[in-house]
Design a protein around this motif. Structure first.
Motif, short mmCIF file in Angstrom:
data_model
loop_
_atom_site.label_atom_id
_atom_site.label_comp_id
_atom_site.label_asym_id
_atom_site.label_seq_id
_atom_site.Cartn_x
_atom_site.Cartn_y
_atom_site.Cartn_z
N TRP A 1 0.85 -1.19 0.00
CA TRP A 1 0.00 0.00 0.00
C TRP A 1 0.88 1.23 0.00
CZ3 TRP A 1 -5.03 0.66 -0.83
CH2 TRP A 1 -5.62 1.89 -0.54
N LYS A 2 0.59 2.18 -0.89
CA LYS A 2 1.38 3.40 -1.02
C LYS A 2 0.61 4.59 -0.44
CE LYS A 2 3.79 2.00 -5.24
NZ LYS A 2 4.20 2.43 -6.60
N ALA A 3 1.26 5.35 0.40
CA ALA A 3 0.64 6.54 0.96
C ALA A 3 0.34 7.55 -0.15
CB ALA A 3 1.56 7.17 2.01
N ALA A 4 -0.75 8.31 0.03
CA ALA A 4 -1.22 9.25 -0.99
C ALA A 4 -0.19 10.34 -1.25
CB ALA A 4 -2.53 9.87 -0.56
N LYS A 5 -0.08 10.70 -2.54
CA LYS A 5 0.71 11.86 -2.95
C LYS A 5 -0.21 12.86 -3.59
CE LYS A 5 4.91 9.16 -3.80
NZ LYS A 5 5.89 8.70 -4.82
N PRO A 6 0.09 14.14 -3.50
CA PRO A 6 -0.81 15.17 -4.07
C PRO A 6 -1.09 14.93 -5.55
CG PRO A 6 0.91 16.18 -2.71
CD PRO A 6 1.27 14.74 -2.84
#
Length: 458
Positions: free
Chosen positions: A184-189
């Protein structure tokens, strides 16, 4: 008795489905950020033929082929194009379906998209964390702890210590081990994102196939396929995810197709040495492309060149010519007791050996030409149909195909044939010969008979 080469076992094995009479099969499909190339066509056609033979063998097949519609490449390409990832993927999926239809591929039973199964991915990640095989990191990502899965490397034959010593791995301070991979990848703008127990983010690549296969086929199924480049790390990581979560066998038989090569190198977008399916279809009929791919065994590498494509066209022309000279009187059921059908079946039951099956078709076509047997012609069409071949009207195929810029059209050919007939009627044989030579120079072969003149493209 069907045998398949199981990459996991590194040998051919008798195929025995989990449920008698039914096959559950998952194949890794396309990441839809750009047009499909011939390497993709090779993989998709190989598993299309496998599904067709399973059907012909009496199995009910649940064939799942996924679409990856969220990925770093998709995000990058959509930003470059100034459109949303959804707009890019919808357009690319439509283009893919158009191309695959021209290669005569059957649609899969299910074609799930990754973005439709994010909840299932989160559920598997939660299970892995609960078992101590995954961990949330301080940066908001969730990683798989490779050393917590004892069977890691069993598909590819790589040990963890060998990987540490010989493989280039990302240096990420948030990982406990350099070999750990992201779930799971943390959100990026500006990126697509979903809610999760670890904050907003999006799934990693590998987890999507574990979730989509589980949704449609259960946690244990018969066949998983894809290109040989997916053995490691993608399929290895799938096994770690699914078996790490459920503590039982994920897949019984792993099948992998060989690469398409161009001048000795694997054809791929990353190397920039590829032809899109659309590039090739500008010059060759879709069935010719299919025949070019099918006549090689699915596990062997295939060399691509225009010369080899022209050779494939000549071979398919010979098969269609047999049907044209001796058309089947009716679509008869295949006589599986006949020598040709028995040898065709033996080839396909030997790990889907299409190269040997195609050789049987050529023998059968030669016998059709010698005997003029409409019954054998029906068998030729029926057996070829299992490979997705020879189902068109022979004359339409022989006269058809892509018309390149400056190439003579069907209407022009017919006009010249009519002019030649008038010249012959007037006993102007010099003009008749000139027209034949002109047509031949343009790649048109005339075939005269008592019923008149017919033609085909060289």
């Amino acid at each position: 008795m069907l045998t398949v080469y199981n990459t996991l076992a590194r040998e051919k094995q008798v195929f025995t489905p989990i449920e008698p009479g039914r096959v559950r099969m998952y194949v890794c499909g396309m990441t839809v950020y750009d047009l499909c190339h011939i390497g993709h066509a090779r993989m998709l056609t190989a598993f299309d033929v496998i599904v067709r033979w399973l059907h012909a063998s009496g199995y009910e097949v649940n064939y799942v082929r996924n679409i990856t519609d969220i990925d770093d490449k998709i995000i990058k390409r959509s930003l470059e194009a100034g459109i949303t990832p959804e707009a890019l993927t919808e357009r690319t999926i439509a283009e893919m379906h158009e191309d695959l239809a021209k290669l005569l591929l059957l649609p899969p039973t299910h074609e799930p998209r990754a973005t439709q199964h994010v909840h299932g991915m989160i559920h598997i990640v939660e299970g892995l964390i609960a078992k101590g095989r995954a961990y949330p990191a301080a940066n908001g990502d969730v990683y798989y702890a490779v050393r917590e899965f004892p069977g890691y490397g069993k598909l590819s034959g790589k040990s963890i210590d060998d990987l540490r010593a010989g493989e280039r791995v990302d240096v990420d301070p948030h990982k406990r081990d350099p070999l750990d991979f992201v779930l799971w990848k943390a959100a990026k703008p500006g990126e697509p994102q979903w809610d999760s127990p670890w904050g907003k983010g999006r799934p990693g690549w590998h987890i999507e196939c574990s979730a989509m296969s589980e949704h449609h086929l259960g946690t244990h199924f018969d066949i998983h396929g894809g290109g040989e480049d997916l053995q490691f790390p993608h399929h290895e990581n799938e096994i770690a995810q699914s078996e790490g979560c459920h503590d039982h066998t994920y897949v019984n038989y792993w099948l992998h197709n060989g690469f398409v090569r161009l001048q000795g190198e694997k054809m791929s977008k990353s190397l920039g040495n590829f032809f899109t399916i659309r590039d090739v279809l500008k010059h060759f009929d879709g069935e010719v492309v299919r025949f070019f791919l099918v006549r090689a065994h699915y596990r062997s590498p295939v060399n691509y060149s225009d010369e080899l494509m022209r050779d494939a066209k000549a071979g398919l022309d010979r098969l269609y010519t047999a049907l044209k000279l001796c058309p089947p009187t009716a679509r008869a059921p295949i006589d599986w007791h006949s020598d040709y059908a028995q040898r065709f079946k033996a080839a396909m039951d030997d790990d889907f050996a299409t190269s040997d099956a195609v050789a049987v078709l050529f023998e059968l076509a030669a016998e059709v030409n010698r005997s003029g047997s409409a019954e054998l012609a029906a068998q030729l069409k029926g057996l070829a149909g299992i490979l997705g071949l020879l189902q068109r009207d022979p004359e339409a195929y022989l006269q058809g195909g892509p018309t390149a810029e400056g190439e003579i059209s069907a209407e022009q050919v017919e006009a010249l044939i009519l002019a030649r007939a008038e010249a012959r009627k007037a006993k102007n044989f010099a003009e008749s010969d000139r027209i034949r030579d002109e047509l031949l120079k343009n790649g048109i072969v005339l075939e005269d008979s008592a019923q008149g003149s017919s033609w085909r493209r060289q």
